[in-house]
Design a protein around this motif. Structure first.
Motif, mmCIF file in Angstrom:
data_model
loop_
_atom_site.group_PDB
_atom_site.id
_atom_site.type_symbol
_atom_site.label_atom_id
_atom_site.label_comp_id
_atom_site.label_asym_id
_atom_site.label_seq_id
_atom_site.Cartn_x
_atom_site.Cartn_y
_atom_site.Cartn_z
ATOM 1 N N MET A 1 -53.678 32.456 -29.885
ATOM 2 C CA MET A 1 -52.700 32.470 -30.977
ATOM 3 C C MET A 1 -51.970 33.825 -30.997
ATOM 4 N N ALA A 2 -50.653 33.793 -31.085
ATOM 5 C CA ALA A 2 -49.908 35.051 -31.068
ATOM 6 C C ALA A 2 -48.842 35.037 -32.154
ATOM 7 N N GLU A 3 -48.561 36.229 -32.651
ATOM 8 C CA GLU A 3 -47.501 36.342 -33.661
ATOM 9 C C GLU A 3 -46.285 36.977 -33.009
ATOM 10 N N LYS A 4 -45.131 36.496 -33.405
ATOM 11 C CA LYS A 4 -43.913 36.971 -32.765
ATOM 12 C C LYS A 4 -42.804 37.071 -33.816
ATOM 13 N N GLU A 5 -42.028 38.150 -33.759
ATOM 14 C CA GLU A 5 -40.903 38.269 -34.703
ATOM 15 C C GLU A 5 -39.630 37.787 -34.007
ATOM 16 N N ILE A 6 -38.860 36.982 -34.712
ATOM 17 C CA ILE A 6 -37.617 36.447 -34.138
ATOM 18 C C ILE A 6 -36.436 36.810 -35.021
ATOM 19 N N GLN A 7 -35.432 37.392 -34.390
ATOM 20 C CA GLN A 7 -34.202 37.723 -35.135
ATOM 21 C C GLN A 7 -33.459 36.431 -35.467
ATOM 22 N N VAL A 8 -32.963 36.309 -36.648
ATOM 23 C CA VAL A 8 -32.229 35.095 -37.024
ATOM 24 C C VAL A 8 -30.786 35.453 -37.409
ATOM 25 N N VAL A 9 -30.637 36.278 -38.439
ATOM 26 C CA VAL A 9 -29.343 36.684 -38.994
ATOM 27 C C VAL A 9 -28.399 35.491 -39.120
ATOM 28 N N GLN A 10 -28.792 34.580 -39.960
ATOM 29 C CA GLN A 10 -27.935 33.417 -40.194
ATOM 30 C C GLN A 10 -27.606 33.315 -41.678
ATOM 31 N N ASN A 11 -26.327 33.277 -41.950
ATOM 32 C CA ASN A 11 -25.857 33.181 -43.316
ATOM 33 C C ASN A 11 -26.320 31.863 -43.934
ATOM 34 N N ILE A 12 -26.889 31.957 -45.131
ATOM 35 C CA ILE A 12 -27.450 30.759 -45.762
ATOM 36 C C ILE A 12 -26.339 29.792 -46.197
ATOM 37 N N PHE A 13 -25.131 30.303 -46.319
ATOM 38 C CA PHE A 13 -23.993 29.448 -46.694
ATOM 39 C C PHE A 13 -23.349 28.752 -45.485
ATOM 40 N N GLU A 15 -23.915 26.272 -43.428
ATOM 41 C CA GLU A 15 -23.756 24.817 -43.365
ATOM 42 C C GLU A 15 -22.756 24.338 -44.422
ATOM 43 N N GLU A 128 -19.137 31.103 -55.945
ATOM 44 C CA GLU A 128 -19.954 31.426 -54.769
ATOM 45 C C GLU A 128 -19.878 30.375 -53.659
#
Lengths: 216, 115
Positions: A1-13, A15, A128
């Motif tokens: 089992m491994a933990e990994k950080e993933i960059q997302v940077v996606q605006n929640i608006f 969609e 908004e």
């Protein structure tokens, strides 16, 4: 089992905005100019729509009425022969792009013209969310007081045009023009401010002229 | 109420990214929330705990990076925090202009657990 950080940077608006853009583009191609009407409960949103439709008599006008409950405004518009449909949000404080997209089938769009979408009476959330509009029209009444730009800045910042309604009440409510306009201009350098009175129809001719020019 | 559909969207974004990376679960989601975004962290957390059940995001820690709203004065070329009932620049006293600092609202990163 491994933990990994993933960059997302996606605006929640993202969609919502994608759907809003699709609506705006689709109606634009059909020659329908979409106006998102924002304002507090009782500011005079429906009365302003009715006055504008009177002035825009050469143009086909469609209305989507957003309300938490009731169809009072839609009934009023239909009685005047206006093609209108109702959306009830059952508690939600604003309209969003998916809601508008799914309601479009309820209107004929048989001719080019204008679509007014009356947002939920609220000076916060409607500012908004994009819903597919070409412009945002902010309806603000003199009776609400001249401090509204300072208390609800985003609505004033996002507006393309501002209507100050119930101007005949200014003297009764100690409306401070200078304070109001100073706040509006700090937030928004370009939106024209039209003073109107829905009871007499005063000022709506100029707003309709501005709208038609904007529609192109 | 306002935060409910937004929280669904956050879970959708995080779960989508987690699936792309063959994750077993999402252990942390970092959100960047501007003061002027109109969204309240506590409210998002409340909905998150309910809506995330049964998704890849169940049990994830929701971290929020809050950003203070800033105004800009073109005369003094400075950013500042506005005082209530005023838009005035603290240096020259003229009204500045709003900026996008404080309107952020996005999923910055996630931490996932893989097999």
């Amino acid at each position: 089992m491994a933990e990994k950080e993933i960059q997302v940077v996606q605006n929640i608006f993202d969609e919502n905005d994608r759907i809003a853009f699709a609506t705006q583009e689709k109606l634009g191609k059909m020659g329908v100019f979409v106006v998102n009407i924002m304002g507090a409960p009782g500011a005079g949103k429906t009365s302003s729509i009715i006055n504008l439709i009177r002035q825009l008599s050469e143009n086909k006008v469609y209305v989507i009425e957003g309300d938490i409950e009731s169809d009072i405004d839609t009934v009023k518009l239909k009685e005047l022969g206006i093609e209108a449909i109702q959306i009830n949000t059952n508690g939600a404080c604003h309209l969003d792009a998916p809601t508008i997209q799914s309601s479009l089938d309820g209107l004929s769009f048989d001719k080019p013209g204008l679509l007014f979408i009356e947002n939920i009476g609220n000076l916060v959330c409607p500012a908004e969310f994009q819903i597919g509009e070409h412009i945002k029209m902010l309806i603000c009444s003199a009776a609400e007081g001249s401090d509204k730009p300072y208390k609800y800045p985003l609505a004033f910042e996002k507006a393309d045009v501002i209507l100050l309604t119930k101007c005949d009440l200014k003297t009764y409510v100690d409306f401070n023009d200078e304070f109001f306009l100073k706040g509006v201009r700090a937030l928004n350098k370009t939106a024209p401010v039209f003073e109107v009175n829905a009871k007499t129809g005063q000022g709506f001719e100029d707003v309709a002229g501005w709208l038609l020019q904007k529609k192109g | 109420m306002h935060e409910y559909p937004i929280t669904e969207q956050i879970i959708k974004i995080a779960s989508g990214k987690a699936k792309e990376n063959n994750a077993r679960s999402v252990t942390r989601i970092t959100l960047v929330v501007g003061e002027q975004s109109g969204f309240i962290g506590e409210s998002i957390q409340m909905y998150f705990d309910i809506i995330s059940k049964g998704t890849l995001c169940e049990g994830a820690v929701l971290e929020m990076e809050n950003i203070k709203a800033k105004w800009y004065c073109p005369d003094c070329n400075i950013h500042y925090t506005r005082q209530p009932f005023s838009f005035a620049c603290p240096d020259c006293g003229n009204d500045g202009m709003p900026t996008n600092i404080g309107k952020e609202f996005y999923v910055k990163d996630i931490e996932i657990e893989t097999e």
